[in-house]
Design an enzyme around this catalytic site. Sequence first.
Site, PDB file in Angstrom:
ATOM      1  N   ASP A  67       0.853  -1.189   0.000  1.00  0.00           N
ATOM      2  CA  ASP A  67       0.000   0.000   0.000  1.00  0.00           C
ATOM      3  C   ASP A  67       0.889   1.240   0.000  1.00  0.00           C
ATOM      4  OD1 ASP A  67       1.009  -0.032   2.603  1.00  0.00           O
ATOM      5  OD2 ASP A  67      -0.797  -1.001   3.367  1.00  0.00           O
ATOM      6  N   ASP A  69       1.398   4.928   1.648  1.00  0.00           N
ATOM      7  CA  ASP A  69       1.044   5.932   2.641  1.00  0.00           C
ATOM      8  C   ASP A  69       1.548   7.279   2.161  1.00  0.00           C
ATOM      9  OD1 ASP A  69      -0.075   3.992   4.248  1.00  0.00           O
ATOM     10  OD2 ASP A  69       1.794   3.611   5.326  1.00  0.00           O
ATOM     11  N   ASP A 143      11.019   4.862  12.724  1.00  0.00           N
ATOM     12  CA  ASP A 143      11.870   3.882  13.403  1.00  0.00           C
ATOM     13  C   ASP A 143      13.239   3.657  12.769  1.00  0.00           C
ATOM     14  OD1 ASP A 143      10.492   2.695  11.301  1.00  0.00           O
ATOM     15  OD2 ASP A 143       9.572   1.106  12.495  1.00  0.00           O
TER      16      ASP A 143
HETATM   17  P1  ATP Z   1       5.039  -2.888   6.010  1.00  0.00           P
HETATM   18  O1  ATP Z   1       5.646  -3.142   4.690  1.00  0.00           O
HETATM   19  O2  ATP Z   1       5.017  -4.073   6.870  1.00  0.00           O
HETATM   20  O3  ATP Z   1       3.739  -2.153   5.986  1.00  0.00           O
HETATM   21  P2  ATP Z   1       5.951  -0.423   7.011  1.00  0.00           P
HETATM   22  O4  ATP Z   1       7.323   0.082   7.303  1.00  0.00           O
HETATM   23  O5  ATP Z   1       5.182   0.271   5.958  1.00  0.00           O
HETATM   24  O6  ATP Z   1       6.100  -1.960   6.725  1.00  0.00           O
HETATM   25  P3  ATP Z   1       3.829   0.319   8.756  1.00  0.00           P
HETATM   26  O7  ATP Z   1       3.396  -0.312  10.035  1.00  0.00           O
HETATM   27  O8  ATP Z   1       2.903   0.372   7.618  1.00  0.00           O
HETATM   28  O9  ATP Z   1       5.153  -0.441   8.361  1.00  0.00           O
HETATM   29  O10 ATP Z   1       4.338   1.760   9.149  1.00  0.00           O
HETATM   30  C1  ATP Z   1       4.500   2.800   8.201  1.00  0.00           C
HETATM   31  C2  ATP Z   1       5.653   3.703   8.599  1.00  0.00           C
HETATM   32  O11 ATP Z   1       5.415   4.290   9.884  1.00  0.00           O
HETATM   33  C3  ATP Z   1       6.989   2.997   8.752  1.00  0.00           C
HETATM   34  O12 ATP Z   1       7.648   2.876   7.522  1.00  0.00           O
HETATM   35  C4  ATP Z   1       7.731   3.890   9.710  1.00  0.00           C
HETATM   36  O13 ATP Z   1       8.254   5.012   9.053  1.00  0.00           O
HETATM   37  C5  ATP Z   1       6.618   4.364  10.624  1.00  0.00           C
HETATM   38  N1  ATP Z   1       6.484   3.512  11.820  1.00  0.00           N
HETATM   39  C6  ATP Z   1       5.704   2.428  11.965  1.00  0.00           C
HETATM   40  N2  ATP Z   1       5.811   1.891  13.185  1.00  0.00           N
HETATM   41  C7  ATP Z   1       6.661   2.683  13.863  1.00  0.00           C
HETATM   42  C8  ATP Z   1       7.171   2.681  15.192  1.00  0.00           C
HETATM   43  N3  ATP Z   1       6.829   1.737  16.055  1.00  0.00           N
HETATM   44  N4  ATP Z   1       8.024   3.655  15.537  1.00  0.00           N
HETATM   45  C9  ATP Z   1       8.381   4.621  14.650  1.00  0.00           C
HETATM   46  N5  ATP Z   1       7.943   4.661  13.411  1.00  0.00           N
HETATM   47  C10 ATP Z   1       7.095   3.727  12.994  1.00  0.00           C
HETATM   48 MG    MG Z   2       3.067  -0.056   5.458  1.00  0.00          MG
END
Ligand code: ATP
Ligand code: MG
Length: 440
Positions: A67, A69, A143
């Site tokens: 997806d 964001d 993160d």
């Molecule tokens: P995935 O591919 O699993 O969705 P993702 O990195 O996109 O991985 P998400 O949970 O969708 O994970 O989170 C989107 C963004 O928000 C991350 O890329 C990161 O920048 C931020 N983020 C998510 N969780 C945290 C956290 N616990 N602490 C700090 N930043 C976070």
């Molecule tokens: Mg994500």
Amino acid sequence: MIKRFIRRVFGLPETVVRVPREKHGVSRDAISPAAAKVCATLREAGHAGYVVGGAVRDLLLGITPKDFDIATDARPEQVKPLFRRALIIGRRFRLVHVLMGSETLEVSTFRAADTETAEKDEHGRVLRDNVFGTQEEDARRRDFTVNALYFDPVTEEVVDFHGGLADLRKRTLRVIGDPVTRYREDPVRMLRGVRLAATLGLRLDPATRAPIRELAPLMERVPPARLFDEMLKLLLSGHASACLRQLREVGLHKGLLPLLDVILEQPLGERFVTLALAQTDERVLTDRPVSPAFLFAALLWHEVLAAWKLRLGKGERAVPALEAAMDEVLDTQCAKLAITRKLTATMREVWAMQPRFEQRSGTRAFRLLEAPRFRMAYDFLALRAASGEVPAELEAWWRAFQSADPESRKAMLLPETGPRKRRRRRRKKRSAAAPAPEAA
Ligand code: ATP
Ligand code: MG
């Protein structure tokens, strides 16, 4: 060099870099038309509009994002009116869901972590962080460096505050700022780190990896529902086996599923869990559906078995003993990892059906075949057989029985179950305790 180190430790931006397409290779065609449209609309209204986070990271690695964001400097109430179908959601942090065709895009306003004023618990875990901020602050609260990249679909530039592009090139996962502080603020970051590294084939930077073992107990402070969400992501990542291996390597497996470490140390339990995870990974990677209930049932089965055997040993009757064992395991488990009710209901069904596979007499076998969760329960039996817990012959019989026509089914029953059934009945009459399962 020292300056760079200090900046890194404090999570300060190293050098803000706007990297042109020639240097990173991602074109605007790589993002979904809806994501491109949302960014363009924000731009036309005079705001910033970037694809951010996991999607940018995945594109740079050549992986198709799940997806997209979007991050912007516009407030939710400024974003909403720009789109025909949009709603403001979230209480803790408000953001906008923009619906476009079949896609839902999450548009969030740049926000600051504000670690100074944020409300924390006594272990440093941030309880609320709810302030809007600049793009630079937004990058710093994320993160990992590779998760703090912004892609501008209009100019096709990547904005990189923390050296994420260089880390991606080195295939390194690195926490932004001081890892210990960042893990204390939110221990789930440790779990995310393991998942992302295992899933994307990245190496945890030594400083990012080192404190995990010691800080692992902080996982106990994480709300069980949140832990469940992250565990589910990990288990359904298509790389669950690799994730679990990494969890053990860094010493993080203990707080997640109570006694998972104990189970993994028993040969049968380990084989069973390993097989379940491998099978799940294969299904995910080939786009076949996966049942989280099946997976959690598998992860906890050997705990249920152990509790059940203990009760059978005390002379309890088989069915109530199994019920009590399931309650016991789920109670302990859900205190830490809130497996949803819907899942636990299915897990119970699958577990409760296992002893019934051993009853291959006429009406019972036919009744089992009609049970609503038969297929899942049979797949579970197959795993038990593959791990050596029950005889392969039992699984083979049920496989054949399912696909046989009604006449052949009847023929199958007699030689197999006739004598067993009689023996069982007699034994039951002699003592209150029902026979232990073949596994016991
Ligand atoms: P995935 O591919 O699993 O969705 P993702 O990195 O996109 O991985 P998400 O949970 O969708 O994970 O989170 C989107 C963004 O928000 C991350 O890329 C990161 O920048 C931020 N983020 C998510 N969780 C945290 C956290 N616990 N602490 C700090 N930043 C976070
Ligand atoms: Mg994500």
